[in-house]
Design an enzyme around this catalytic site. Structure first.
Site, PDB file in Angstrom:
ATOM      1  N   ASN A  11      34.134  36.838 -27.356  1.00 21.52           N
ATOM      2  CA  ASN A  11      34.145  36.701 -25.902  1.00 21.52           C
ATOM      3  C   ASN A  11      32.685  36.681 -25.456  1.00 21.52           C
ATOM      4  OD1 ASN A  11      34.306  37.188 -23.128  1.00 21.52           O
ATOM      5  ND2 ASN A  11      34.917  39.333 -23.377  1.00 21.52           N
ATOM      6  N   LYS A  13      31.572  36.770 -22.459  1.00 17.00           N
ATOM      7  CA  LYS A  13      31.358  37.488 -21.205  1.00 17.00           C
ATOM      8  C   LYS A  13      30.562  36.591 -20.238  1.00 17.00           C
ATOM      9  CE  LYS A  13      31.869  41.732 -23.754  1.00 17.00           C
ATOM     10  NZ  LYS A  13      31.608  43.163 -23.888  1.00 17.00           N
ATOM     11  N   HIS A  99      40.857  42.702 -20.096  1.00 16.91           N
ATOM     12  CA  HIS A  99      39.674  43.178 -20.820  1.00 16.91           C
ATOM     13  C   HIS A  99      39.150  44.451 -20.143  1.00 16.91           C
ATOM     14  CE1 HIS A  99      35.514  43.497 -22.176  1.00 16.91           C
ATOM     15  NE2 HIS A  99      35.960  42.925 -23.286  1.00 16.91           N
ATOM     16  N   GLU A 101      36.355  45.407 -19.249  1.00 14.88           N
ATOM     17  CA  GLU A 101      35.422  45.213 -18.124  1.00 14.88           C
ATOM     18  C   GLU A 101      36.159  44.777 -16.863  1.00 14.88           C
ATOM     19  OE1 GLU A 101      32.758  42.722 -20.332  1.00 14.88           O
ATOM     20  OE2 GLU A 101      32.169  44.482 -21.514  1.00 14.88           O
ATOM     21  N   GLU A 171      40.959  47.832 -27.908  1.00 10.50           N
ATOM     22  CA  GLU A 171      39.525  47.986 -27.671  1.00 10.50           C
ATOM     23  C   GLU A 171      39.273  49.309 -26.949  1.00 10.50           C
ATOM     24  OE1 GLU A 171      37.253  44.069 -27.691  1.00 10.50           O
ATOM     25  OE2 GLU A 171      38.118  44.236 -25.714  1.00 10.50           O
ATOM     26  N   GLY A 177      30.374  47.614 -26.129  1.00 10.43           N
ATOM     27  CA  GLY A 177      29.102  47.318 -25.458  1.00 10.43           C
ATOM     28  C   GLY A 177      27.923  48.130 -25.965  1.00 10.43           C
ATOM     29  N   SER A 217      32.140  46.963 -30.561  1.00 12.21           N
ATOM     30  CA  SER A 217      30.952  47.082 -31.425  1.00 12.21           C
ATOM     31  C   SER A 217      31.196  46.612 -32.862  1.00 12.21           C
ATOM     32  CB  SER A 217      30.420  48.519 -31.418  1.00 12.21           C
ATOM     33  OG  SER A 217      29.981  48.874 -30.117  1.00 12.21           O
TER      34      SER A 217
HETATM   35  P1  PGA Z   1      31.108  44.387 -28.160  1.00  5.45           P
HETATM   36  O1  PGA Z   1      32.164  43.850 -27.089  1.00  5.45           O
HETATM   37  O2  PGA Z   1      31.523  43.836 -29.515  1.00  5.45           O
HETATM   38  O3  PGA Z   1      29.796  43.840 -27.714  1.00  5.45           O
HETATM   39  O4  PGA Z   1      31.169  45.871 -28.149  1.00  5.45           O
HETATM   40  C1  PGA Z   1      33.534  43.838 -27.400  1.00  5.45           C
HETATM   41  C2  PGA Z   1      34.335  43.449 -26.213  1.00  5.45           C
HETATM   42  O5  PGA Z   1      33.949  43.734 -25.059  1.00  5.45           O
HETATM   43  O6  PGA Z   1      35.400  42.842 -26.372  1.00  5.45           O
END
Ligand code: PGA
Length: 259
Positions: A11, A13, A99, A101, A171, A177, A217
Site C-alpha cells: 500500500n 499510502k 485500514h 489509518e 494489522e 509505521g 513493519s
Molecule cells: P508498514 O505499513 O509496513 O510501513 O508498517 C503497513 C500498513 O500500514 O499496512
C-alpha cells in the site's frame, strides 16, 4: 498455509504521482518472475489508479491493482469521495477497507465499513479488509475481542458465497509505521487462528477461501517469520514495498521461507 495461494503486495499510502506509480509497476513486472501460486497486488493512491490499471490491463502478469478506500454509495452528494462504481470503471481489482489509518485518523467506524464491504462485493471487487487492535486495546488484554468484533460487524451479512472476494489483513495498530513496534510470530499466530475461527462461524467451510494476511513493519528481514505462520496466506507491506528492490527482496524472503 503453504499449499494455498500466497498473496503479497504493498500500500503506497499518500505517496507517488501517476508517473511514479506506473514506473514502479513497469519495473516490478520486469523484475519479478510470474509464478503460479502467487497473487501480487499494488495499492497506489487514487490519482494513480487509472494509469496503473491501464498498464496492468495491457500485460499478462495479473497483478491486482487496488484502491486505498471508497465510499459505500454508488453516487451522490459526498464531496471528495470515490464510489465502487467509479473504481469498477477503471478496472480496479481490489479495495482496502478499514485500514488502520482510515480508522484511526479519519474515524471510520465498523458499521460504515460494513456498508463499504457490501458495496465493493456488489461491484465485483476483491475486498482487503484490515483489522487490528490498538496498543491500548492490547494493553487491556482485548486484542482477540477487538479483532473478532471488527470482523463480525465489518463482514455482517456477507453471503458465504462471496467469501472468495474477501481477504483479511491482520494489522495490529501498534506495529504499523515508523513508530511501530515490530511484532513477533508469537504475537500474530493466535490472532490469525482466531480470525480463521471467527470466519468459520460466519462463512462455514467457505472460510477457507479467505486469505489471511499479516501487515505491520514487514520487511525482508522478518517477512519469512510471518509468512510461515500456519494461518497466514500473505503479507500487506507498507514502507518496505515502496521501492521495487525492497518489494522484490521482501517477497523473495517470504517465498523462500515457505519452501
Ligand atoms: P508498514 O505499513 O509496513 O510501513 O508498517 C503497513 C500498513 O500500514 O499496512
Amino acid at each position: 498455509m503453504a499449499n494455498r495461494q500466497f498473496v503479497f503486495g504493498t500500500n503506497f499510502k499518500m505517496n507517488q504521482t501517476p508517473q511514479e506509480s506506473v514506473e514502479f509497476y513497469r519495473r516490478l513486472i520486469g523484475s519479478t518472475p510470474i509464478r503460479p501460486g502467487i497473487q501480487l497486488y499494488v495499492v497506489p493512491p487514487v490519482t494513480s489508479l487509472a494509469a496503473v490499471a491501464a498498464a496492468a490491463a495491457a500485460d499478462p502478469a495479473n497483478v491486482w491493482v487496488g484502491a486505498q478506500n471508497m465510499h459505500w454509495a454508488a453516487d451522490g452528494a459526498f464531496t471528495g469521495e470515490i464510489s465502487a462504481r467509479m473504481l469498477q470503471a477503471l478496472q480496479v481489482d481490489l479495495v482496502l477497507i478499514g485500514h488502520a489509518e482510515r480508522r484511526g485518523l479519519f474515524n471510520e467506524q465498523d458499521v460504515e465499513l460494513n456498508k463499504k464491504v457490501h458495496a465493493a462485493i456488489e461491484a465485483g471487487m476483491q475486498v482487503l479488509l484490515c483489522v487490528g487492535e490498538t496498543g491500548e486495546e492490547r494493553a487491556f488484554g482485548v486484542s482477540a475481542e477487538t479483532v473478532a468484533k471488527q470482523l463480525k460487524i465489518d463482514l455482517h451479512q456477507v453471503n458465504p458465497a462471496s467469501a472468495a472476494q474477501i481477504l483479511v489483513a491482520y494489522e495490529p495498530v501498534w506495529s504499523i509505521g515508523t513508530g511501530g513496534i515490530p511484532a513477533t510470530p508469537d504475537d500474530i499466530a493466535p490472532i490469525a487462528s482466531l480470525i480463521r475461527e471467527t470466519l468459520r462461524t460466519m462463512f462455514g467451510d467457505s472460510c477457507r477461501m479467505v486469505p489471511i494476511l499479516y501487515g505491520g513493519s514487514v520487511n525482508a528481514e522478518n517477512a519469512g517469520s510471518f509468512a510461515t505462520i500456519p494461518e497466514i496466506d500473505g503479507l500487506l507491506v507498507g514502507r518496505a514495498g515502496w521501492t521495487v528492490e525492497s518489494y522484490t527482496k521482501t517477497l523473495e524472503a517470504a517465498l523462500s521461507a515457505r519452501l
